[in-house]
Design a protein around this motif. Structure first.
Motif, PDB file in Angstrom:
ATOM      1  N   MET A 154       0.845  -1.208   0.000  1.00  0.00           N
ATOM      2  CA  MET A 154       0.000   0.000   0.000  1.00  0.00           C
ATOM      3  C   MET A 154       0.875   1.251   0.000  1.00  0.00           C
ATOM      4  SD  MET A 154      -3.037   0.957   2.661  1.00  0.00           S
ATOM      5  CE  MET A 154      -1.970   1.648   3.875  1.00  0.00           C
ATOM      6  N   ASP A 155       0.409   2.242  -0.703  1.00  0.00           N
ATOM      7  CA  ASP A 155       1.145   3.509  -0.780  1.00  0.00           C
ATOM      8  C   ASP A 155       0.752   4.387   0.408  1.00  0.00           C
ATOM      9  OD1 ASP A 155       2.442   5.754  -1.460  1.00  0.00           O
ATOM     10  OD2 ASP A 155       1.195   6.239  -3.212  1.00  0.00           O
ATOM     11  N   TRP A 156       1.721   4.694   1.268  1.00  0.00           N
ATOM     12  CA  TRP A 156       1.410   5.457   2.471  1.00  0.00           C
ATOM     13  C   TRP A 156       1.323   6.961   2.205  1.00  0.00           C
ATOM     14  CZ3 TRP A 156      -0.193   3.479   6.972  1.00  0.00           C
ATOM     15  CH2 TRP A 156       0.000   2.108   7.164  1.00  0.00           C
ATOM     16  N   GLN A 157       1.820   7.372   1.031  1.00  0.00           N
ATOM     17  CA  GLN A 157       1.895   8.810   0.763  1.00  0.00           C
ATOM     18  C   GLN A 157       0.549   9.548   0.919  1.00  0.00           C
ATOM     19  OE1 GLN A 157       3.433  10.079  -3.055  1.00  0.00           O
ATOM     20  NE2 GLN A 157       5.171  10.983  -1.981  1.00  0.00           N
ATOM     21  N   PRO A 158      -0.530   9.042   0.348  1.00  0.00           N
ATOM     22  CA  PRO A 158      -1.808   9.772   0.502  1.00  0.00           C
ATOM     23  C   PRO A 158      -2.195   9.928   1.972  1.00  0.00           C
ATOM     24  CG  PRO A 158      -2.002   8.105  -1.194  1.00  0.00           C
ATOM     25  CD  PRO A 158      -0.671   7.862  -0.530  1.00  0.00           C
ATOM     26  N   LEU A 159      -1.941   8.881   2.786  1.00  0.00           N
ATOM     27  CA  LEU A 159      -2.300   8.987   4.208  1.00  0.00           C
ATOM     28  C   LEU A 159      -1.449  10.045   4.911  1.00  0.00           C
ATOM     29  CD1 LEU A 159      -2.831   5.256   5.186  1.00  0.00           C
ATOM     30  CD2 LEU A 159      -4.525   7.105   5.325  1.00  0.00           C
ATOM     31  N   MET A 160      -0.151  10.014   4.636  1.00  0.00           N
ATOM     32  CA  MET A 160       0.727  11.007   5.242  1.00  0.00           C
ATOM     33  C   MET A 160       0.290  12.415   4.860  1.00  0.00           C
ATOM     34  SD  MET A 160       2.483   9.118   7.016  1.00  0.00           S
ATOM     35  CE  MET A 160       3.474  10.391   7.771  1.00  0.00           C
ATOM     36  N   LEU A 161      -0.041  12.545   3.578  1.00  0.00           N
ATOM     37  CA  LEU A 161      -0.460  13.853   3.077  1.00  0.00           C
ATOM     38  C   LEU A 161      -1.746  14.314   3.776  1.00  0.00           C
ATOM     39  CD1 LEU A 161       0.608  15.842   0.972  1.00  0.00           C
ATOM     40  CD2 LEU A 161      -1.086  14.898  -0.618  1.00  0.00           C
ATOM     41  N   THR A 162      -2.656  13.378   3.946  1.00  0.00           N
ATOM     42  CA  THR A 162      -3.915  13.693   4.625  1.00  0.00           C
ATOM     43  C   THR A 162      -3.645  14.238   6.025  1.00  0.00           C
ATOM     44  OG1 THR A 162      -5.196  12.064   3.423  1.00  0.00           O
ATOM     45  CG2 THR A 162      -6.023  12.696   5.591  1.00  0.00           C
ATOM     46  N   PHE A 163      -2.783  13.527   6.775  1.00  0.00           N
ATOM     47  CA  PHE A 163      -2.562  13.959   8.157  1.00  0.00           C
ATOM     48  C   PHE A 163      -1.746  15.238   8.237  1.00  0.00           C
ATOM     49  CE2 PHE A 163      -3.634   9.408   8.827  1.00  0.00           C
ATOM     50  CZ  PHE A 163      -4.835   9.659   9.467  1.00  0.00           C
ATOM     51  N   LYS A 164      -0.837  15.407   7.279  1.00  0.00           N
ATOM     52  CA  LYS A 164      -0.086  16.660   7.235  1.00  0.00           C
ATOM     53  C   LYS A 164      -1.050  17.835   6.995  1.00  0.00           C
ATOM     54  CE  LYS A 164       3.380  18.951   4.412  1.00  0.00           C
ATOM     55  NZ  LYS A 164       4.015  18.840   3.102  1.00  0.00           N
ATOM     56  N   LEU A 165      -1.940  17.615   6.014  1.00  0.00           N
ATOM     57  CA  LEU A 165      -2.922  18.655   5.701  1.00  0.00           C
ATOM     58  C   LEU A 165      -3.788  18.958   6.938  1.00  0.00           C
ATOM     59  CD1 LEU A 165      -4.375  20.468   3.614  1.00  0.00           C
ATOM     60  CD2 LEU A 165      -5.860  18.523   3.107  1.00  0.00           C
ATOM     61  N   ALA A 166      -4.214  17.885   7.612  1.00  0.00           N
ATOM     62  CA  ALA A 166      -5.095  18.071   8.769  1.00  0.00           C
ATOM     63  C   ALA A 166      -4.379  18.837   9.889  1.00  0.00           C
ATOM     64  CB  ALA A 166      -5.583  16.712   9.264  1.00  0.00           C
ATOM     65  N   VAL A 167      -3.110  18.497  10.127  1.00  0.00           N
ATOM     66  CA  VAL A 167      -2.366  19.172  11.200  1.00  0.00           C
ATOM     67  C   VAL A 167      -2.187  20.662  10.863  1.00  0.00           C
ATOM     68  CG1 VAL A 167      -0.126  19.369  12.330  1.00  0.00           C
ATOM     69  CG2 VAL A 167      -1.172  17.120  12.026  1.00  0.00           C
ATOM     70  N   VAL A 168      -1.708  20.935   9.644  1.00  0.00           N
ATOM     71  CA  VAL A 168      -1.473  22.329   9.262  1.00  0.00           C
ATOM     72  C   VAL A 168      -2.783  23.117   9.320  1.00  0.00           C
ATOM     73  CG1 VAL A 168      -0.762  23.843   7.384  1.00  0.00           C
ATOM     74  CG2 VAL A 168       0.526  21.752   7.857  1.00  0.00           C
ATOM     75  N   THR A 169      -3.837  22.538   8.762  1.00  0.00           N
ATOM     76  CA  THR A 169      -5.136  23.216   8.753  1.00  0.00           C
ATOM     77  C   THR A 169      -5.606  23.508  10.181  1.00  0.00           C
ATOM     78  OG1 THR A 169      -5.721  22.057   6.737  1.00  0.00           O
ATOM     79  CG2 THR A 169      -7.528  23.029   7.981  1.00  0.00           C
ATOM     80  N   THR A 170      -5.484  22.512  11.054  1.00  0.00           N
ATOM     81  CA  THR A 170      -5.972  22.679  12.426  1.00  0.00           C
ATOM     82  C   THR A 170      -5.201  23.775  13.158  1.00  0.00           C
ATOM     83  OG1 THR A 170      -6.547  20.336  12.443  1.00  0.00           O
ATOM     84  CG2 THR A 170      -6.461  21.455  14.566  1.00  0.00           C
ATOM     85  N   VAL A 171      -3.887  23.795  12.977  1.00  0.00           N
ATOM     86  CA  VAL A 171      -3.083  24.822  13.644  1.00  0.00           C
ATOM     87  C   VAL A 171      -3.510  26.218  13.162  1.00  0.00           C
ATOM     88  CG1 VAL A 171      -0.770  25.789  13.873  1.00  0.00           C
ATOM     89  CG2 VAL A 171      -1.129  23.319  14.091  1.00  0.00           C
ATOM     90  N   THR A 225      -1.135  16.621  -3.899  1.00  0.00           N
ATOM     91  CA  THR A 225      -2.514  16.896  -3.521  1.00  0.00           C
ATOM     92  C   THR A 225      -3.363  15.640  -3.430  1.00  0.00           C
ATOM     93  OG1 THR A 225      -3.188  17.177  -5.822  1.00  0.00           O
ATOM     94  CG2 THR A 225      -2.474  19.159  -4.640  1.00  0.00           C
ATOM     95  N   LYS A 226      -2.755  14.495  -3.648  1.00  0.00           N
ATOM     96  CA  LYS A 226      -3.553  13.268  -3.594  1.00  0.00           C
ATOM     97  C   LYS A 226      -3.659  12.784  -2.160  1.00  0.00           C
ATOM     98  CE  LYS A 226      -3.863   8.634  -5.576  1.00  0.00           C
ATOM     99  NZ  LYS A 226      -3.223   7.725  -6.529  1.00  0.00           N
ATOM    100  N   VAL A 227      -4.736  13.175  -1.482  1.00  0.00           N
ATOM    101  CA  VAL A 227      -4.943  12.783  -0.096  1.00  0.00           C
ATOM    102  C   VAL A 227      -5.686  11.450  -0.067  1.00  0.00           C
ATOM    103  CG1 VAL A 227      -4.919  15.136   0.792  1.00  0.00           C
ATOM    104  CG2 VAL A 227      -7.077  14.112   0.066  1.00  0.00           C
ATOM    105  N   ALA A 228      -5.837  10.895   1.139  1.00  0.00           N
ATOM    106  CA  ALA A 228      -6.378   9.546   1.275  1.00  0.00           C
ATOM    107  C   ALA A 228      -7.769   9.403   0.673  1.00  0.00           C
ATOM    108  CB  ALA A 228      -6.394   9.156   2.754  1.00  0.00           C
ATOM    109  N   SER A 229      -8.638  10.396   0.927  1.00  0.00           N
ATOM    110  CA  SER A 229     -10.011  10.251   0.442  1.00  0.00           C
ATOM    111  C   SER A 229     -10.042  10.148  -1.092  1.00  0.00           C
ATOM    112  CB  SER A 229     -10.871  11.421   0.930  1.00  0.00           C
ATOM    113  OG  SER A 229     -10.274  12.639   0.559  1.00  0.00           O
ATOM    114  N   ILE A 230      -9.126  10.852  -1.745  1.00  0.00           N
ATOM    115  CA  ILE A 230      -9.067  10.790  -3.202  1.00  0.00           C
ATOM    116  C   ILE A 230      -8.437   9.471  -3.657  1.00  0.00           C
ATOM    117  CG2 ILE A 230      -8.009  11.847  -5.245  1.00  0.00           C
ATOM    118  CD1 ILE A 230      -8.436  14.535  -3.787  1.00  0.00           C
ATOM    119  N   ALA A 231      -7.454   9.040  -2.896  1.00  0.00           N
ATOM    120  CA  ALA A 231      -6.824   7.764  -3.215  1.00  0.00           C
ATOM    121  C   ALA A 231      -7.858   6.629  -3.184  1.00  0.00           C
ATOM    122  CB  ALA A 231      -5.690   7.483  -2.236  1.00  0.00           C
TER     123      ALA A 231
END
Lengths: 290, 223, 117
Positions: free
Chosen positions: B1-18, B173-179
């Motif tokens: 499995m490609d972990w990149q979309p998941l990492m991207l998702t959580f990175k986006l979520a952290v930055v957005t939340t801050v 820009t390929k986050v988990a939901s899109i993956a």
């Protein structure tokens, strides 16, 4: 001296009310605002402290203008030297007793006053406690001590004792008097309790619908000086019952219940809860050492 | 499995939340204390993402940020920022899209505090900022936590806005939901299931934490 | 301390002893009108017209109503200054044979009289 001249339209539960009042409070006086709820007492205190902006008028304190609608002067609450004790005490829940007091310190103010106030209010043993663990009377003492940290000249008390039981109320009344004298304050109190008002205040203003309808020295105000009887108290009727051809009226005075005999014609005029004056000649009571 | 979309998702979520946390506090404190007539308008705007289809939001942002349009070209020329099909664009879109999830709990928390706390602080000569930082915020910790967690979880779960503005660029820009969408399109159900299961579990745990905390669990055993 | 004499309805004189003086209570002035108060229980009743007794205030009257209780009795007495209620023991009322339409004297000691401006 505090000189208030205020106009404000207030939206209250029963519609709009136009507050329009002139009040003069001498320096060092203990003054009570008395009247029904919704008469504008709390609003007056809030305008004096800068928490509510009058529509027009002036507020002068000791020769300084705090508010003048014509000259566009409106000092912020932060700039007005007022100690305010709120009805709900407004203690900061995230801080313990000592921290509540310390928060009130001005920048660079000497910290020793915290210790003095904690000691004076007998709060020393409680200083690490959070407000939620304190009793009503203790919270009240913390709120009062906190209001004194900045050494204000004016102390505002908005029904400070109304939530307390009678015993605690009597004790804190004494304490308020001590505080008023010790810190040479000009104190403005809102209260409904006639006994409390007579005990504490020099002067009473009665407010109704946003206007001062009556003012006077506390004892004169409630008619307590209106007889030559010297053995007199004010209290509240707890019970009226008939005994033989007489009526016995039980009256709560301070934390004592006393009984007064009355004739039918008098008893008919009273109902439970009435505030009454009880008086007798100074010649009649006996006095004994206990 | 490609972990990149998941990492991207959580990175986006952290930055957005801050970012949301920082900008929502002033917005929420203004909304909770103002008597201004434009308050309902601003409240409506903040809440729009709750009801609007994400694609509508994404579509307008796509138009606005596109270098062919005035705003987009201004950003491009003056600040050198290109928001479409980039991580930066995703962050901006997510911040707007999750704004109500941060603002509303904080606003509700602030409104629930008795106004006398603030007033008492003012009569002690303290500024609004001091009052906010030392008195108001410390007393609405559960609301702050709710705001943080909901914004985080909501950002993890977004799809429409991200797809519209970010496209589907692996690593960017390929986050988990899109993956997941991609894998389903490719009939690769096993991979889609892995992504889904992880998102499902993470979101479940996060929300559970909120309910436990605000239900007093942390009050009793934590703090 | 003062002993104050008050004319009630122009023809009956009441005497009261007060701690106040004209200095401490400005209402203590000649010709100033005041209210005179006393308790029903302090009213003594006699059937003799000229009793030699140290009670300063006395008024003649006529009993118009008697309400007999087990222990106490309540008399309504018509006087020239209006109706006065007297409460005394039912025992005394019986021994003295107090009844409606009797002429009596009522008496109140001066330390029982309260003045109200």
């Amino acid at each position: 001296m505090i000189n208030l001249n205020l106009k404000k339209t207030l939206g209250s539960a029963g519609g709009k009310m136009d507050l329009d009042l002139q009040l003069i409070v001498e320096k060092g006086q203990f003054v009570t605002l008395f009247g029904e709820s919704g008469a504008g007492k709390t609003s007056t205190l809030r305008m004096l402290s800068g928490l509510l902006k009058p529509d027009s008028g002036t507020i002068e304190v000791g020769g300084t203008t705090w508010f003048d609608s014509c000259k566009n002067i409106d000092l912020k609450p932060q700039q007005r030297k007022v100690g305010y004790v709120f009805q709900d005490y407004a203690l900061f829940p995230n801080m313990n007793v000592r921290q509540n007091l310390e928060y009130a310190l001005r920048k660079g103010q000497d910290k020793t006053i915290i210790g003095e106030l904690l000691q004076f209010a007998e709060l020393g043993p409680l200083e690490q406690r959070k407000p939620e663990t304190l009793s009503g009377g203790q919270k009240q003492r913390v709120a009062l001590a906190r209001a004194l940290v900045q050494r204000p000249e004016i102390l505002i008390l908005d029904e400070p004792l109304s939530a307390l039981d009678l015993k605690m109320r009597i004790k804190l009344q004494e304490y308020l008097l001590q505080v008023h004298k010790k810190f040479k304050l000009t104190t403005i109190l809102v209260s409904h309790d006639i006994g409390e008002i007579v005990k504490l205040s020099d002067k009473v203003f009665e407010l109704q619908n946003g206007r001062v309808i009556k003012k006077g020295a506390a004892a004169d105000f409630f008619g307590l000086n209106k007889t030559s009887a010297k053995f007199r108290f004010s209290g509240e009727i707890l019970k009226i019952h008939r005994e033989d051809v007489l009526y016995v009226i039980s009256v709560l005075i301070g934390n004592d219940i006393i009984k007064v005999v009355a004739d039918r014609t008098e008893a008919d005029e009273f109902k439970i809860g009435d505030q009454v004056l009880v008086a007798s000649k100074a010649f009649n009571p006996i006095i004994q050492k206990i | 499995m490609d972990w990149q979309p998941l990492m991207l998702t959580f990175k986006l979520a952290v930055v957005t939340t801050v970012i949301l946390f920082v900008i929502s506090i002033p917005i929420a404190s203004w909304l909770s204390s103002t008597k201004s007539k434009i308050r309902p308008v601003l409240e409506t705007l903040v809440s729009m993402p709750l009801v609007l289809p994400p694609t509508v939001l994404g579509f307008y942002m796509l138009l606005a940020f596109s270098p062919e349009n005035a705003f987009g070209s201004w950003l491009d020329e003056w600040l050198g920022i290109r928001l479409i099909f980039s991580f930066g664009g995703l962050v901006v879109a997510s911040v707007i899209y999750s704004l109500p999830f941060m603002v509303q709990p904080i606003q509700a928390g602030l409104s629930s505090l008795p106004s006398t706390l603030k007033e008492a602080s003012f009569t002690m000569g303290k500024s609004y900022t001091t009052t906010l930082l030392k008195i108001l915020l410390p007393n609405i910790k559960p609301s702050l936590l709710t705001g943080i967690v909901l914004s985080f979880a909501h950002t993890v779960g977004e799809f429409g806005v991200v797809l519209m503005i970010g496209g589907n660029m692996p690593g960017k820009t390929k986050v988990a939901s899109i993956a997941i969408y991609d894998e389903v399109e490719a009939l690769n159900y096993a991979a889609a299931n892995s992504y889904s299961l992880i998102l499902f579990s993470v979101t479940f745990i996060i929300l559970l934490l909120v309910y436990l905390t605000n239900g007093g669990f942390f009050k009793r055993y934590g703090q | 301390m003062s002993v104050v004499s008050v004319q009630v309805d122009g023809n009956v004189e009441f005497i009261s002893v007060l701690l106040d003086t004209p200095e401490s209570a400005p209402y203590l002035k000649k010709d100033r009108s005041v209210k005179v108060l006393f308790k029903e229980m302090e009213v003594a009743v006699t059937t003799q017209k000229d009793l030699d007794i140290s009670i300063e205030n006395r008024i003649a009257g006529k009993i118009v109503d008697v309400e007999k209780g087990v222990l106490l009795s309540r008399l309504t007495i018509e006087t020239k200054i209006g109706q006065i209620i007297a409460i005394l023991s039912t025992l005394s009322a019986g021994q003295m044979g107090l009844a409606e339409k009797m002429n009596v004297m009522i008496m109140v000691k001066m330390n029982e009289i309260i003045l109200a401006p």
